[in-house]
Write a protein that holds these residues in place. Structure first.
Motif, PDB file in Angstrom:
ATOM      1  N   THR A 121      30.537 -11.653 -12.291  1.00  0.00           N
ATOM      2  CA  THR A 121      29.792 -12.174 -12.976  1.00  0.00           C
ATOM      3  C   THR A 121      28.888 -12.990 -12.581  1.00  0.00           C
ATOM      4  N   GLN A 122      27.457 -12.938 -12.872  1.00  0.00           N
ATOM      5  CA  GLN A 122      26.380 -13.774 -11.956  1.00  0.00           C
ATOM      6  C   GLN A 122      25.593 -14.430 -13.438  1.00  0.00           C
ATOM      7  N   ARG A 123      25.151 -15.541 -12.659  1.00  0.00           N
ATOM      8  CA  ARG A 123      24.189 -16.182 -13.683  1.00  0.00           C
ATOM      9  C   ARG A 123      22.847 -15.951 -13.118  1.00  0.00           C
ATOM     10  N   LEU A 124      22.089 -15.303 -14.078  1.00  0.00           N
ATOM     11  CA  LEU A 124      20.596 -15.046 -13.697  1.00  0.00           C
ATOM     12  C   LEU A 124      19.709 -15.994 -13.862  1.00  0.00           C
ATOM     13  N   GLY A 125      20.069 -17.134 -14.697  1.00  0.00           N
ATOM     14  CA  GLY A 125      18.849 -18.232 -14.801  1.00  0.00           C
ATOM     15  C   GLY A 125      19.068 -18.534 -16.254  1.00  0.00           C
ATOM     16  N   ASP A 126      17.975 -19.403 -16.531  1.00  0.00           N
ATOM     17  CA  ASP A 126      17.920 -20.033 -18.026  1.00  0.00           C
ATOM     18  C   ASP A 126      17.498 -18.846 -18.895  1.00  0.00           C
ATOM     19  N   TRP A 127      18.224 -18.671 -20.076  1.00  0.00           N
ATOM     20  CA  TRP A 127      17.684 -17.673 -20.937  1.00  0.00           C
ATOM     21  C   TRP A 127      16.235 -17.447 -21.404  1.00  0.00           C
ATOM     22  N   PRO A 128      15.696 -18.755 -21.705  1.00  0.00           N
ATOM     23  CA  PRO A 128      14.191 -18.605 -22.155  1.00  0.00           C
ATOM     24  C   PRO A 128      13.400 -17.966 -21.271  1.00  0.00           C
ATOM     25  N   SER A 129      13.667 -18.073 -19.927  1.00  0.00           N
ATOM     26  CA  SER A 129      12.750 -17.392 -18.759  1.00  0.00           C
ATOM     27  C   SER A 129      12.776 -16.154 -18.901  1.00  0.00           C
TER      28      SER A 129
END
Length: 133
Positions: A121-129
């Motif tokens: 699992t990888q965090r891609l960034g902030d959802w709104p972006s």
């Protein structure tokens, strides 16, 4: 493995378009398009999409449509925002032969493997972006 890593990298480059913003604290983004990343015809993908919609709406309330695409427009598919647990979303994605799901929690967008081994699992960034309006 190289092919799997290439797929995994391509999944990380994504934008979403939606008409209604979800108010859920966490949710999954699910699709039935192109099982195991095998490209199907538009007709077949739309038929799978409609079946997924019926299946999801029979399980949970608040299913919302979303459009997913590569930033360069090379691929595009329809999906759904679904307020269910990550484990339930992964089970549903497995049923529809999806390699991964997108998961949103604490305003972060995560890429979660379902059928792919050797990736985490990888965090891609902030959802709104990742939203394109």
């Amino acid at each position: 493995m190289c092919e799997k890593k290439s797929l995994w990298c391509s999944y990380q480059s994504i934008i979403f378009n939606l008409k209604q913003h979800p108010v859920y604290p966490c949710f999954a983004i699910l699709t039935a398009f192109n099982p195991r990343s095998i490209v199907l015809s538009k007709k077949d993908n739309l038929a799978r999409h409609q079946k997924l919609e019926l299946a999801l709406k029979s399980q949970v309330e608040g299913v919302l449509p979303i459009s997913c695409s590569a930033p360069d427009g090379q691929w595009h598919e329809l999906g759904f925002i679904v307020p269910m647990s990550k484990a339930e979303a992964c089970r549903e994605a497995k049923r529809w032969e999806q390699n991964a799901i997108y998961w949103v929690e604490d305003n972060g967008l995560f890429l979660v493997p379902v059928l792919l081994d050797g990736v985490e699992t990888q965090r891609l960034g902030d959802w709104p972006s990742f939203l394109y309006t």
